[in-house]
Design an enzyme around this catalytic site. Structure first.
Site, short mmCIF file in Angstrom:
data_model
loop_
_atom_site.label_atom_id
_atom_site.label_comp_id
_atom_site.label_asym_id
_atom_site.label_seq_id
_atom_site.Cartn_x
_atom_site.Cartn_y
_atom_site.Cartn_z
CG ASP A 23 -2.05 0.97 1.14
OD1 ASP A 23 -2.32 1.48 0.04
OD2 ASP A 23 -2.67 1.23 2.18
N GLY A 24 0.33 2.32 -0.58
CA GLY A 24 0.99 3.62 -0.50
C GLY A 24 1.63 4.10 -1.80
NE ARG A 39 -8.04 0.08 5.00
CZ ARG A 39 -7.72 1.36 5.14
NH1 ARG A 39 -7.85 1.96 6.30
NH2 ARG A 39 -7.25 2.04 4.12
NE ARG A 79 -1.50 6.56 1.27
CZ ARG A 79 -1.64 5.61 2.20
NH1 ARG A 79 -1.40 5.89 3.46
NH2 ARG A 79 -2.04 4.41 1.86
CD1 TRP A 80 7.48 6.88 -2.38
CD2 TRP A 80 7.02 7.04 -4.58
NE1 TRP A 80 8.68 6.99 -3.06
CE2 TRP A 80 8.42 7.09 -4.41
CE3 TRP A 80 6.49 7.12 -5.87
CZ2 TRP A 80 9.30 7.22 -5.48
CZ3 TRP A 80 7.37 7.25 -6.93
CH2 TRP A 80 8.75 7.30 -6.74
CG LEU A 113 9.14 -17.36 -3.61
CD1 LEU A 113 8.87 -17.35 -2.11
CD2 LEU A 113 9.63 -15.97 -4.04
CG HIS A 141 0.21 2.16 -9.37
ND1 HIS A 141 -0.09 1.75 -8.09
CD2 HIS A 141 -0.87 2.91 -9.77
CE1 HIS A 141 -1.28 2.22 -7.73
NE2 HIS A 141 -1.76 2.93 -8.73
CD GLU A 178 2.83 -13.24 15.48
OE1 GLU A 178 2.89 -12.06 15.90
OE2 GLU A 178 2.33 -14.17 16.14
C1 FPP Z 1 -1.89 0.17 -3.39
O1 FPP Z 1 -1.40 1.50 -3.40
C2 FPP Z 1 -1.36 -0.59 -4.48
C3 FPP Z 1 -2.09 -1.13 -5.50
C4 FPP Z 1 -3.55 -1.01 -5.58
C5 FPP Z 1 -1.47 -1.85 -6.60
C6 FPP Z 1 -0.24 -2.63 -6.29
C7 FPP Z 1 0.57 -2.73 -7.53
C8 FPP Z 1 1.91 -2.74 -7.60
C9 FPP Z 1 2.76 -2.74 -6.39
C10 FPP Z 1 2.66 -2.72 -8.87
C11 FPP Z 1 2.44 -3.86 -9.80
C12 FPP Z 1 2.37 -5.19 -9.20
C13 FPP Z 1 2.84 -6.31 -9.78
C14 FPP Z 1 2.62 -7.63 -9.15
C15 FPP Z 1 3.60 -6.27 -11.02
P1 FPP Z 1 -2.45 2.67 -3.54
O2 FPP Z 1 -2.54 3.03 -4.97
O3 FPP Z 1 -3.74 2.27 -2.90
O4 FPP Z 1 -1.75 3.78 -2.71
P2 FPP Z 1 -2.47 4.94 -1.87
O5 FPP Z 1 -3.21 4.26 -0.75
O6 FPP Z 1 -1.33 5.76 -1.39
O7 FPP Z 1 -3.37 5.68 -2.82
#
Ligand code: FPP
Length: 278
Positions: free
Chosen positions: A34-35, A208, A38-39, A145, A51, A221
């Site tokens: 997550d994040g 959460r 925001r990043w 893995l 992303h 955990e």
């Molecule tokens: C949550 O951050 C992240 C996602 C909904 C997508 C996760 C995707 C990746 C890490 C990249 C691609 C993955 C693969 C497997 C190639 P958010 O967008 O909800 O962040 P925010 O809460 O800060 O808005």
């Protein structure tokens, strides 16, 4: 490139060895990444840049878990609720997934990684389904893995689906109501055959589970870090793993019942490492 042949710093080697020698490494690590948004926003960039950077952390996390001998890594890459995001963002995430699979499959295969997926896979765009299928087929015999991508995944959806199929099996006479044990239900879930996650990592500080592995997480955990996913480097992963290794998992028993004395020495080494990392 064979990951085990890559050179790393002496300090990193020590961290990896201490974790592995602890004898308490998690078998199954699951991550709520997550994040990303925001990043990107914090840097005045569009969300998709977050992303894209997040994908680099997927690469490093997979590699490090594989090197450390983790057996299962499950990544929450796209939730069933994520379909409600703006169409361009959904499209971008799908194209990122596609390019990750195309770009990485050779290296994952060469490093003995088996690719799997859980979720409502038939909701994904056809092109993504095809590439995913071929990556899974290509790596299905690997026994290193197991990398499971949770895609269009929701735990309530999976539990509801499992219960529905079980009910149909009862109607067909394949199962009797007396057979409906915890093990039976677990065997109808998409995670069937995988051990429950030992450690669930969540980045960006949110407390959460967001509909992720609700049944399977019963005794996991939890490790929540404020670090946003695009900044979740190897060092951050080591911190999460060291925190897990230092915990006492009692599964309802007492401390005296579960704590062998021999753990004291590895604890002090790991505590020193954790101090050095923080
Ligand atoms: C949550 O951050 C992240 C996602 C909904 C997508 C996760 C995707 C990746 C890490 C990249 C691609 C993955 C693969 C497997 C190639 P958010 O967008 O909800 O962040 P925010 O809460 O800060 O808005």
């Amino acid at each position: 490139m064979t990951w085990s042949k890559e050179s790393i710093s002496v300090q990193e080697q020590q961290v990896q060895l201490s974790l592995m020698n602890s004898g308490r490494m998690p078998k199954h690590v699951a991550v709520i990444m997550d994040g990303n948004g925001r990043w990107a926003e914090e840097r005045g960039k569009p969300r998709f840049e977050g992303h894209r950077e997040g994908m680099e952390r997927v690469r490093s996390t997979v590699k490090t878990c594989s090197k450390l001998g983790v057996s299962y890594l499950t990544l929450y890459a796209f939730s069933i609720e994520n379909w409600k995001r703006p169409v361009p963002e959904v499209r971008f995430l799908m194209s990122l997934l596609e390019s990750y699979l195309v770009r990485e499959v050779d290296e994952l295969d060469a490093n003995n990684v088996r690719i799997c997926a859980i979720g409502k896979i038939n909701a994904l765009p056809k092109a993504v389904q095809k590439i995913l299928q071929s990556a899974m087929e290509r790596t299905k015999k690997n026994d290193g893995l197991t990398l499971t991508l949770a895609l269009s995944y929701g735990s309530r959806w999976d539990i509801q689906r499992a219960v529905q199929v079980m009910a149909m099996d009862v109607r067909r006479g394949k199962l009797s109501p007396e057979d409906l044990t915890e093990q039976t239900l677990a065997s109808y879930l998409q995670t069937s055959g995988m051990p429950d996650p030992d450690l669930i990592i969540r980045t960006s500080g949110e407390m959460r589970l967001s509909n992720f592995l609700l049944w399977e997480a019963a005794y996991a955990e939890l490790y929540v870090t404020e670090t946003l996913w695009p900044e979740f480097t190897e060092q951050e992963l080591y911190k999460g793993l060291a925190s897990y290794v230092l915990r006492e998992r009692r599964f309802g028993k007492t401390s005296a019942q579960v704590q062998p004395e021999s753990q004291a020495q590895s604890r002090s080494t790991l505590e020193r490492i954790l101090d050095a990392l923080t």
